[in-house]
Design an enzyme around this catalytic site. Structure first.
Site, PDB file in Angstrom:
ATOM      1  N   SER A 275      14.785  53.567   8.467  1.00  0.00           N
ATOM      2  CA  SER A 275      14.304  54.400   9.583  1.00  0.00           C
ATOM      3  C   SER A 275      13.533  55.580   9.018  1.00  0.00           C
ATOM      4  O   SER A 275      13.734  55.960   7.852  1.00  0.00           O
ATOM      5  CB  SER A 275      15.516  54.914  10.371  1.00  0.00           C
ATOM      6  OG  SER A 275      15.141  55.965  11.255  1.00  0.00           O
TER       7      SER A 275
ATOM      8  N   TYR B 101      23.722  59.181  10.229  1.00  0.00           N
ATOM      9  CA  TYR B 101      22.752  58.121  10.527  1.00  0.00           C
ATOM     10  C   TYR B 101      21.594  58.184   9.521  1.00  0.00           C
ATOM     11  O   TYR B 101      21.259  57.186   8.878  1.00  0.00           O
ATOM     12  CB  TYR B 101      22.235  58.225  11.962  1.00  0.00           C
ATOM     13  CG  TYR B 101      21.219  57.149  12.260  1.00  0.00           C
ATOM     14  CD1 TYR B 101      21.621  55.822  12.384  1.00  0.00           C
ATOM     15  CD2 TYR B 101      19.855  57.437  12.357  1.00  0.00           C
ATOM     16  CE1 TYR B 101      20.692  54.812  12.617  1.00  0.00           C
ATOM     17  CE2 TYR B 101      18.925  56.437  12.590  1.00  0.00           C
ATOM     18  CZ  TYR B 101      19.343  55.132  12.719  1.00  0.00           C
ATOM     19  OH  TYR B 101      18.419  54.132  12.930  1.00  0.00           O
TER      20      TYR B 101
ATOM     21  N   LYS C 242      20.540  55.523   6.473  1.00  0.00           N
ATOM     22  CA  LYS C 242      19.229  54.863   6.381  1.00  0.00           C
ATOM     23  C   LYS C 242      18.537  55.217   5.062  1.00  0.00           C
ATOM     24  O   LYS C 242      17.746  54.428   4.548  1.00  0.00           O
ATOM     25  CB  LYS C 242      18.376  55.227   7.591  1.00  0.00           C
ATOM     26  CG  LYS C 242      18.933  54.645   8.903  1.00  0.00           C
ATOM     27  CD  LYS C 242      19.022  53.125   8.851  1.00  0.00           C
ATOM     28  CE  LYS C 242      19.498  52.502  10.153  1.00  0.00           C
ATOM     29  NZ  LYS C 242      19.597  51.031  10.063  1.00  0.00           N
TER      30      LYS C 242
HETATM   31  P1  NDP Z   1      19.960  47.730  19.353  1.00  0.00           P
HETATM   32  O1  NDP Z   1      21.153  48.584  19.665  1.00  0.00           O
HETATM   33  O2  NDP Z   1      19.083  47.285  20.468  1.00  0.00           O
HETATM   34  O3  NDP Z   1      20.428  46.445  18.553  1.00  0.00           O
HETATM   35  C1  NDP Z   1      21.361  46.561  17.519  1.00  0.00           C
HETATM   36  C2  NDP Z   1      21.843  45.179  17.122  1.00  0.00           C
HETATM   37  O4  NDP Z   1      22.806  45.356  16.079  1.00  0.00           O
HETATM   38  C3  NDP Z   1      22.509  44.436  18.252  1.00  0.00           C
HETATM   39  O5  NDP Z   1      22.052  43.105  18.244  1.00  0.00           O
HETATM   40  C4  NDP Z   1      23.993  44.477  17.903  1.00  0.00           C
HETATM   41  O6  NDP Z   1      24.588  43.249  18.294  1.00  0.00           O
HETATM   42  C5  NDP Z   1      23.936  44.553  16.378  1.00  0.00           C
HETATM   43  N1  NDP Z   1      25.140  45.095  15.797  1.00  0.00           N
HETATM   44  C6  NDP Z   1      25.664  46.349  15.934  1.00  0.00           C
HETATM   45  N2  NDP Z   1      26.824  46.428  15.271  1.00  0.00           N
HETATM   46  C7  NDP Z   1      27.034  45.214  14.687  1.00  0.00           C
HETATM   47  C8  NDP Z   1      28.059  44.659  13.860  1.00  0.00           C
HETATM   48  N3  NDP Z   1      29.148  45.371  13.507  1.00  0.00           N
HETATM   49  N4  NDP Z   1      27.944  43.385  13.456  1.00  0.00           N
HETATM   50  C9  NDP Z   1      26.879  42.652  13.813  1.00  0.00           C
HETATM   51  N5  NDP Z   1      25.883  43.094  14.584  1.00  0.00           N
HETATM   52  C10 NDP Z   1      25.977  44.370  15.010  1.00  0.00           C
HETATM   53  O7  NDP Z   1      19.138  48.554  18.254  1.00  0.00           O
HETATM   54  P2  NDP Z   1      17.631  48.406  17.724  1.00  0.00           P
HETATM   55  O8  NDP Z   1      17.160  47.025  17.897  1.00  0.00           O
HETATM   56  O9  NDP Z   1      16.831  49.516  18.293  1.00  0.00           O
HETATM   57  O10 NDP Z   1      17.834  48.745  16.191  1.00  0.00           O
HETATM   58  C11 NDP Z   1      17.944  47.724  15.213  1.00  0.00           C
HETATM   59  C12 NDP Z   1      17.984  48.368  13.832  1.00  0.00           C
HETATM   60  O11 NDP Z   1      16.830  49.184  13.652  1.00  0.00           O
HETATM   61  C13 NDP Z   1      19.172  49.284  13.603  1.00  0.00           C
HETATM   62  O12 NDP Z   1      19.582  49.145  12.252  1.00  0.00           O
HETATM   63  C14 NDP Z   1      18.616  50.679  13.856  1.00  0.00           C
HETATM   64  O13 NDP Z   1      19.317  51.667  13.159  1.00  0.00           O
HETATM   65  C15 NDP Z   1      17.210  50.510  13.322  1.00  0.00           C
HETATM   66  N6  NDP Z   1      16.206  51.409  13.873  1.00  0.00           N
HETATM   67  C16 NDP Z   1      16.056  51.579  15.231  1.00  0.00           C
HETATM   68  C17 NDP Z   1      15.081  52.431  15.732  1.00  0.00           C
HETATM   69  C18 NDP Z   1      14.908  52.703  17.193  1.00  0.00           C
HETATM   70  O14 NDP Z   1      14.317  53.744  17.535  1.00  0.00           O
HETATM   71  N7  NDP Z   1      15.353  51.832  18.082  1.00  0.00           N
HETATM   72  C19 NDP Z   1      14.148  53.102  14.827  1.00  0.00           C
HETATM   73  C20 NDP Z   1      14.407  52.872  13.431  1.00  0.00           C
HETATM   74  C21 NDP Z   1      15.372  52.027  12.984  1.00  0.00           C
HETATM   75  P3  NDP Z   1      26.091  43.084  18.851  1.00  0.00           P
HETATM   76  O15 NDP Z   1      26.413  44.323  19.630  1.00  0.00           O
HETATM   77  O16 NDP Z   1      26.009  41.843  19.686  1.00  0.00           O
HETATM   78  O17 NDP Z   1      26.915  42.904  17.628  1.00  0.00           O
HETATM   79  C1  8X3 Z   2      15.907  55.588  14.834  1.00  0.00           C
HETATM   80  C2  8X3 Z   2      14.855  56.629  14.931  1.00  0.00           C
HETATM   81  O1  8X3 Z   2      14.439  59.114  15.168  1.00  0.00           O
HETATM   82  O2  8X3 Z   2      16.237  58.147  16.507  1.00  0.00           O
HETATM   83  O3  8X3 Z   2      16.158  55.270  13.510  1.00  0.00           O
HETATM   84  O4  8X3 Z   2      16.507  58.456  14.138  1.00  0.00           O
HETATM   85  S1  8X3 Z   2      15.560  58.141  15.185  1.00  0.00           S
END
Ligand code: NDP
Ligand code: 8X3
Length: 251
Positions: free
Chosen positions: A136, A149, A153
């Site tokens: 991130s 967090y 990352k």
């Molecule tokens: P979502 O919350 O939409 O999706 C997260 C996914 O992670 C879900 O499918 C969830 O599935 C899974 N998950 C969470 N905990 C577990 C676990 N213990 N075991 C297996 N699966 C797990 O988030 P995003 O798609 O937005 O984010 C995806 C990734 O990108 C994350 O690592 C996040 O930190 C990163 N990210 C997100 C950003 C944003 O602004 N959205 C920006 C930068 C990075 P389930 O609950 O079914 O297990």
């Molecule tokens: C997710 C982006 O700015 O919420 O990784 O940390 S931010």
């Protein structure tokens, strides 16, 4: 023979978009996550190019058993998309819940390294593979309430670069994907414990990145010639930039 990707966190957000994108691009996808019903629905929708495999990345025993627990025809994983992760809370460090810190570390750090350790030996033995880790912009740019967090990352980014150091001489590639504000996923709803109004406010008046934008960048790094390794991709929506350093002045 089409290539096989294993996507963690394929039940929502980026992981779901990546699963759709890679199947469209001719891959077979092992879709993992905790919500088995969603994985089954995805497999029904996409047909035999998707294998639904429920997996909690914090379940160390299940993760260690992962390679052998896949059907024989799915055991050669060409790309691991380490996407499962979460942020919990936005309170300052001295008020944050220690349980939230533990869960972020267990998922974003320990879960990710366990899945990597489980699948990496097969990639090295076959001398082909690609690990794509979801870091991130929070890895690089601190913000109030980002504490664990952001630190988790930063770990993911540095782990990715260190993996490259060990994998030199093999044809196994590693990429750290580092997005900024991205809407349309469950991320902020999870961060704020299901408070969807508060989650929606994060994106108010912005045009954030989308999960498809992230899938696009992942598809790009995967499809480059095998001689090319993209180490890191940092991306933000055009409406976002890193801010000035903060200075507290007396009145
Ligand atoms: P979502 O919350 O939409 O999706 C997260 C996914 O992670 C879900 O499918 C969830 O599935 C899974 N998950 C969470 N905990 C577990 C676990 N213990 N075991 C297996 N699966 C797990 O988030 P995003 O798609 O937005 O984010 C995806 C990734 O990108 C994350 O690592 C996040 O930190 C990163 N990210 C997100 C950003 C944003 O602004 N959205 C920006 C930068 C990075 P389930 O609950 O079914 O297990
Ligand atoms: C997710 C982006 O700015 O919420 O990784 O940390 S931010």
């Amino acid at each position: 023979m089409s290539r096989t990707a294993l996507v963690t966190g394929a039940t929502a957000g980026f992981g779901l978009a990546v699963a759709h994108r890679l199947v469209r691009d001719g891959w077979r996808v092992i879709a993992t996550g905790r919500r088995a019903g969603r994985l089954d629905a995805l497999a029904r929708e996409m047909g035999d190019r998707v294998l639904a495999h429920a997996l909690d990345v914090t379940d160390a025993a299940a993760v260690a058993a992962l390679p052998g627990s896949l059907p024989a025809a799915w055991q050669e994983v060409d790309a691991l998309i380490n996407n499962a992760g979460l942020a919990l809370g936005l309170e300052p460090a001295h008020k944050a819940r220690i349980e939230d810190w533990d869960r972020m570390v267990a998922t974003n750090v320990t879960g990710l390294i366990h899945v990597t350790r489980a699948l990496l030996p097969g990639m090295v033995a076959r001398d082909r593979g690609h690990i794509v880790n979801l870091s991130s912009v929070a890895a690089t740019y601190p913000y109030p309430g980002g504490h664990i967090y952001g630190a988790s990352k930063a770990f993911v980014e540095q782990f990715s670069l260190n993996l490259r150091a060990d994998l030199i001489g093999t044809n196994v590639r590693v990429t750290s994907i580092e997005p900024g504000l991205c809407g349309g996923t469950e991320f902020s709803g999870v961060r704020f414990g299901g408070d969807q109004d508060r989650a929606a406010k994060v994106y108010e008046g912005t045009e954030p990145l989308t999960a498809d934008d992230i899938a696009e960048s992942i598809a790009w790094v995967l499809h480059l010639p095998a001689r090319m390794n993209i180490n890191r991709i940092e991306m933000m929506p055009t409406c976002q930039a890193s801010g000035p350093l903060a200075v507290k002045r007396t009145a």
